[in-house]
Motif scaffolding. Structure first.
Motif, PDB file in Angstrom:
ATOM      1  N   PHE A 275     -11.654 -20.298  21.310  1.00  0.00           N
ATOM      2  CA  PHE A 275     -11.372 -18.916  20.935  1.00  0.00           C
ATOM      3  C   PHE A 275     -12.113 -18.485  19.669  1.00  0.00           C
ATOM      4  CE2 PHE A 275      -8.725 -20.438  17.528  1.00  0.00           C
ATOM      5  CZ  PHE A 275      -8.285 -21.653  18.005  1.00  0.00           C
ATOM      6  N   LEU A 276     -12.672 -19.446  18.925  1.00  0.00           N
ATOM      7  CA  LEU A 276     -13.366 -19.104  17.668  1.00  0.00           C
ATOM      8  C   LEU A 276     -14.866 -19.055  17.905  1.00  0.00           C
ATOM      9  CD1 LEU A 276     -11.765 -21.208  14.786  1.00  0.00           C
ATOM     10  CD2 LEU A 276     -11.770 -18.743  15.002  1.00  0.00           C
ATOM     11  N   SER A 277     -15.522 -18.123  17.237  1.00  0.00           N
ATOM     12  CA  SER A 277     -16.979 -18.101  17.375  1.00  0.00           C
ATOM     13  C   SER A 277     -17.566 -19.218  16.511  1.00  0.00           C
ATOM     14  CB  SER A 277     -17.528 -16.749  16.922  1.00  0.00           C
ATOM     15  OG  SER A 277     -17.611 -16.719  15.535  1.00  0.00           O
ATOM     16  N   PRO A 278     -18.719 -19.764  16.900  1.00  0.00           N
ATOM     17  CA  PRO A 278     -19.332 -20.833  16.086  1.00  0.00           C
ATOM     18  C   PRO A 278     -19.593 -20.374  14.657  1.00  0.00           C
ATOM     19  CG  PRO A 278     -20.538 -20.541  18.146  1.00  0.00           C
ATOM     20  CD  PRO A 278     -19.517 -19.453  18.088  1.00  0.00           C
ATOM     21  N   TYR A 279     -19.830 -19.076  14.488  1.00  0.00           N
ATOM     22  CA  TYR A 279     -20.131 -18.566  13.156  1.00  0.00           C
ATOM     23  C   TYR A 279     -18.914 -18.697  12.221  1.00  0.00           C
ATOM     24  CZ  TYR A 279     -24.068 -16.946  15.805  1.00  0.00           C
ATOM     25  OH  TYR A 279     -25.162 -16.939  16.623  1.00  0.00           O
ATOM     26  N   SER A 280     -17.723 -18.430  12.781  1.00  0.00           N
ATOM     27  CA  SER A 280     -16.507 -18.598  11.955  1.00  0.00           C
ATOM     28  C   SER A 280     -16.353 -20.059  11.576  1.00  0.00           C
ATOM     29  CB  SER A 280     -15.249 -18.177  12.717  1.00  0.00           C
ATOM     30  OG  SER A 280     -15.460 -17.001  13.408  1.00  0.00           O
ATOM     31  N   ILE A 281     -16.620 -20.943  12.529  1.00  0.00           N
ATOM     32  CA  ILE A 281     -16.480 -22.382  12.246  1.00  0.00           C
ATOM     33  C   ILE A 281     -17.462 -22.797  11.150  1.00  0.00           C
ATOM     34  CG2 ILE A 281     -16.639 -24.709  13.244  1.00  0.00           C
ATOM     35  CD1 ILE A 281     -15.894 -23.398  15.966  1.00  0.00           C
TER      36      ILE A 281
ATOM     37  N   LEU B  46      -4.339 -18.697  12.567  1.00  0.00           N
ATOM     38  CA  LEU B  46      -5.651 -18.042  12.532  1.00  0.00           C
ATOM     39  C   LEU B  46      -6.733 -18.847  13.256  1.00  0.00           C
ATOM     40  CD1 LEU B  46      -5.695 -16.841   8.822  1.00  0.00           C
ATOM     41  CD2 LEU B  46      -5.597 -15.393  10.842  1.00  0.00           C
ATOM     42  N   PHE B  47      -6.767 -20.167  13.010  1.00  0.00           N
ATOM     43  CA  PHE B  47      -7.895 -20.973  13.507  1.00  0.00           C
ATOM     44  C   PHE B  47      -7.487 -22.149  14.386  1.00  0.00           C
ATOM     45  CE2 PHE B  47      -9.101 -19.457   9.170  1.00  0.00           C
ATOM     46  CZ  PHE B  47      -9.983 -18.468   9.582  1.00  0.00           C
ATOM     47  N   GLY B  48      -6.243 -22.233  14.761  1.00  0.00           N
ATOM     48  CA  GLY B  48      -5.810 -23.330  15.629  1.00  0.00           C
ATOM     49  C   GLY B  48      -5.967 -24.683  14.949  1.00  0.00           C
ATOM     50  N   PHE B  49      -6.448 -25.660  15.715  1.00  0.00           N
ATOM     51  CA  PHE B  49      -6.592 -27.016  15.176  1.00  0.00           C
ATOM     52  C   PHE B  49      -7.553 -27.075  14.008  1.00  0.00           C
ATOM     53  CE2 PHE B  49      -4.505 -28.564  18.993  1.00  0.00           C
ATOM     54  CZ  PHE B  49      -3.727 -29.573  18.437  1.00  0.00           C
ATOM     55  N   LEU B  50      -8.599 -26.262  14.066  1.00  0.00           N
ATOM     56  CA  LEU B  50      -9.562 -26.260  12.963  1.00  0.00           C
ATOM     57  C   LEU B  50      -8.875 -25.791  11.677  1.00  0.00           C
ATOM     58  CD1 LEU B  50     -12.516 -26.585  12.004  1.00  0.00           C
ATOM     59  CD2 LEU B  50     -12.815 -24.164  12.481  1.00  0.00           C
ATOM     60  N   GLY B  51      -7.964 -24.847  11.816  1.00  0.00           N
ATOM     61  CA  GLY B  51      -7.219 -24.349  10.660  1.00  0.00           C
ATOM     62  C   GLY B  51      -6.396 -25.457  10.025  1.00  0.00           C
ATOM     63  N   ILE B  52      -5.728 -26.244  10.869  1.00  0.00           N
ATOM     64  CA  ILE B  52      -4.896 -27.340  10.335  1.00  0.00           C
ATOM     65  C   ILE B  52      -5.802 -28.365   9.636  1.00  0.00           C
ATOM     66  CG2 ILE B  52      -3.233 -29.148  10.918  1.00  0.00           C
ATOM     67  CD1 ILE B  52      -2.547 -27.513  13.437  1.00  0.00           C
TER      68      ILE B  52
END
Lengths: 358, 486
Positions: A117-123, B420-426
């Motif tokens: 659900f996240l764009s690569p840019y946000s990551i 906001l970011f799911g697993f990445l957020g954690i």
């Protein structure tokens, strides 16, 4: 102005060496290596482990002969001022590429797996922010992080072992398919150990230089073991045919597990591996910042902002997989050969210069 | 305006001191004549100084003082021959007289002398030594600190009969002049660490010091830091253990506790009972606490991330239960968890302010009633309630109250990040908190020692508890000046 400290202990050095090599290779290595060496893919992975051992050993000898000068001064002494700048620039680009390729690859893998659900840019923004914060106070902080995150490596080694009795041993036979194929697959596996070249920069920051080769060897061996186990188990479970056709065979392997509470190990793996990726990017970011700061004489903290700005921009450029694979395939081998040659020539020169100074 | 020094006129000295205590109703001046005709004045604060003691050890001998030889120093003679007090000093500073009188001393001014005698006649009207109500001990010593700093220091000295046990006094609080004592074992504590503690203490400039919480906050320059940097305890036996390990204790006058510095992250999860239990039992308790900490921090965020972004990661058997429990729940998962967490936090805060038995009842009954009614009303699902309850119960396993507050707090930003970011957020949130911990230096000692930097010799007293002979040695991690050898 932030306080910058670069002093690290030998344990921290060992953990940094170990972590510096863990990037995207762990996911894609089984695929590339099985493509060439087939079911014997784990053998070139193991044999290529000689590269980090060689680099750390040579790095130590060079620095010992040059009395642990910092990297820029070392090159000044060995090659003169102009060549020294050229070498620093190449190393700068090398680690800049490493950092941005890993960041972009990480964003793509997450986008491919648990965070669709996240764009690569946000990551990328999140990754750059966190790695900047890890790096902005110097190597000491990275050393502490590497120390803290080391147990995650142990878990990363243990995780594939879950499949140890679920595969088929015939997938691994015959153990040696063809000597030529094994040798042919080795360059690819060398690339997965890239990043270990950070040792050229961090020897002077060690608080104690006793028995450093042992610490280097242990750090390298841990990553070699991890990579070998990953490739071995992937072939054992999936067979080399399937492994070579998958983009990220380890993710496929992890996602095929069936455990209670979570349907598979994928989120756990992303958790462990993600933290290691933050560390790997921080290590590359530190070298980029360090070279930039030393050459331009701009304070470390400001250099850090510039360096991570560059890593961020390059990462955005590498988000499309085509760009990433194209430039990685084109530049990394050239850089890799350069670094290898530099280490050999520097080793030779360090002995000659040592003799001269005596 | 008077100068700070006494002169030989009793009248002048008395007026100078009286003007400072002009509106203090408890300020007492007692005029007497000694040796027939020499005017003398006894000055003290009623209530702080013990009147009976003044009568017995000062007034009685002074009123019976014989006519002195003209050649002798009267102040010296009185001090050496007539006052029965064990703690006597002389001074010619008006400022010192005022501060000492406020500390419970009695000043004796004699006409013709430019010095005053200060005798310790502090009232011993203090609460008796009792058992701690907040730190119950099953196997250890029962006594707890009281409000009298001298008794507190004595309690520590009784436990550590070592001539190297040092105590240094400071006065902090520009308006309250509160006595602060720092105690440590010379030769065990790292001198550099001690210097940093003392320097920070001396740099404190605030009008009032009321409790250890004040000192702890003022010693920490990072206002944004959520983790405790020092351990507060009411128990002298705990302080003694820490002093032997190379720490320092800060005691505050009129405060029944001690602040042990420097604190490291892991020790806030170690109970005092751990050292009395067997190795395996103590290690098991510590591992349980570790699981509890992980539960508090990540159980709710992971549940939220799975529910909101990655329901495909629930196994088939579990997803059907979750779907059935979440049917007709109007609140989104984040609000659902927040609402329950908020209710629990309110109950807990309410419970703290009430007397202990009522507070506990309120927390339990309130929790059951609110949880039951929320699920019956269809506002919250059973599984959410279970997750929140597990998190709350896990908080009770952390032995240190300050650290419980910090750990409880961490899960809120993590919940937001998970939303906001799911697993990445954690992952990012946890990495960020680890970053904060790695960057923290506490008086020159790394906050996350002995793991950062790694000290294998100190590993025995971390998430496991090794044999006592290894655990009770002063940890190398606390030797700030030697820590980079590895």
């Amino acid at each position: 102005m932030k306080d910058v400290s670069n002093k690290i202990t030998r344990f921290q050095y060992m953990f940094i060496i170990q972590a510096s090599m863990i990037g995207l290779g762990i996911l894609s290595l089984p695929s590339s290596v099985c493509d060439v060496a087939q079911q014997s893919g784990w053998i070139p992975t193991l044999l290529s482990g000689v590269y980090p051992l060689f680099i750390t050993f040579v790095g130590y000898i060079i620095h010992r002969n040059a009395k642990f000068l910092d990297f820029v001064q070392l090159n000044n002494k060995l090659y003169g001022k102009i060549l020294s700048y050229v070498i620093c620039f190449v190393f700068f680009v090398y680690f800049l590429l490493q950092g941005s390729l890993v960041t972009a690859g990480f964003a793509n893998v997450l986008n491919f797996s648990t965070t669709k659900f996240l764009s690569p840019y946000s990551i990328i923004i999140i990754t750059i922010l966190l790695t900047f914060l890890s790096t902005n106070e110097g190597l000491t902080n990275i050393g502490r992080l590497a120390e803290f995150l080391f147990p995650l490596t142990v878990l990363l080694i243990i995780l594939p072992l879950y499949f140890i009795n679920r595969g088929d041993s015939t997938n691994l036979l015959p153990i040696i398919s063809d000597y030529k194929l094994i040798l042919k697959a080795m360059p690819d596996t060398f690339f997965s150990y890239s990043g270990v070249e950070i040792c050229f920069f961090i020897f002077p920051f060690l608080t104690s230089k006793k028995k450093i080769n042992i610490f280097s060897a242990i750090g390298s061996l841990i990553t070699i073991t991890l990579y070998t186990i990953v490739v071995f188990i992937t072939i054992y479970y999936c067979g080399f045919n399937l492994t070579s056709k998958l983009q990220y065979p380890l993710l496929y392997l992890i996602a095929s597990s069936e455990i209670p509470v979570l349907s598979n190990f994928e989120p756990l793996f992303i958790f462990l591996w993600g933290a290691k990726i933050f560390l790997t990017v921080s290590i590359s970011g530190f070298i980029v910042t360090y070279i930039f700061s030393q050459v331009t004489k701009i304070p470390y903290y400001k250099s850090c902002i510039v360096s991570f700005g560059l890593i961020f921009l390059l990462s955005l450029f590498f988000v499309p997989d085509y760009n990433r694979t194209f430039f990685a395939g084109l530049l990394i081998p050239i850089m890799f050969i350069f670094v290898f040659l530099w280490s050999l020539i520097s080793l030779l020169l360090s002995f000659i210069r040592k003799g001269v100074s005596k | 305006m008077y100068s700070d020094e006494l002169n030989s006129s009793l009248n002048f000295n008395s007026t100078a001191i009286s003007s400072i205590f002009k509106h203090n109703e408890n300020f007492v001046k007692r005029d007497i004549f000694i040796s027939e005709n020499i005017p003398c004045q006894i000055i003290y604060i009623s209530g702080i100084a013990d009147k009976k003691e003044i009568q017995e050890i000062i007034l009685k001998p002074l009123l019976n003082l014989p006519i002195p030889n003209k050649d002798i120093d009267l102040i010296d003679e009185v001090c050496k021959r007539y006052i029965y007090a064990s703690d006597i000093t002389t001074t010619n500073s008006i400022k010192t007289i005022c501060s000492e009188v406020l500390n419970g001393k009695c000043a004796i001014l004699i006409d013709g002398s430019d010095k005053a005698i200060l005798c310790d006649v502090k009232s011993s009207n203090y609460r008796a030594i009792q058992e701690s109500t907040t730190e119950k001990s099953i196997l250890g010593s029962k006594e707890a600190f009281v409000e009298n700093i001298e008794i507190n220091i004595t309690m520590i000295q009784r436990k550590i009969k070592n001539p190297n046990l040092k105590t240094e006094n400071f006065i902090i609080g520009t308006e309250t002049n509160t006595q602060i004592a720092i105690t440590y074992i010379d030769g065990i504590i790292d001198p550099k660490v001690l210097d940093k503690i003392k320097t920070k203490l001396l740099n404190i400039s605030v009008p009032i010091i009321n409790s250890s919480g004040f000192i702890e906050q003022l010693l920490d320059t990072r206002w944004y830091n959520i983790f405790p940097i020092a351990k507060t305890t009411e128990k002298p036996d705990k302080v003694a253990l820490d002093l032997v390990k190379g720490k320092a204790a800060i005691l505050i006058a009129e405060y029944p506790g001690a602040l042990v510095v420097p604190g490291t992250f892991l020790e806030f999860f170690q109970g005092a009972e751990d050292y009395s239990d067997k190795v395996v039992i103590a290690s098991f308790s510590r591992l349980l606490r570790l699981i509890a900490i992980i539960t508090i921090i990540i159980l709710e965020p992971i549940y939220l991330a799975l529910l909101y972004y990655n329901p495909e990661l629930f196994p088939y058997e579990l997803i059907s239960i979750i779907i059935s429990s979440r049917q007709n729940i109007p609140l989104p998962p984040l609000l659902e968890i927040f609402a329950m967490d908020l209710a629990v936090e309110i109950l807990r805060e309410g419970g703290i302010r009430l007397p202990t038995p009522i507070g506990t009842t309120l927390a339990i009954v309130g929790g059951i009633v609110i949880g039951e009614s929320a699920t019956k009303a269809g506002l919250v699902s059973n599984i959410t309630l279970f997750i929140v309850a597990m998190t709350v119960i896990s908080t009770f396993l952390i032995p240190n109250y300050q650290m419980t507050l910090s750990i409880r707090f961490i899960r809120f930003p993590l919940l937001l990040l998970a939303q906001l970011f799911g697993f990445l957020g954690i992952l990012s949130g946890l990495y960020f908190f680890i970053l904060i911990l790695t960057k923290m230096d506490n008086f020159g000692v790394e906050y996350f020692s002995p793991f950062m930097p790694m000290r294998l010799s100190d590993i025995y007293d971390t998430i496991i508890r090794g044999p006592l002979n290894k655990v009770l040695k002063p940890p190398k991690s606390l030797q700030g000046s030697n820590r980079t050898k590895n």
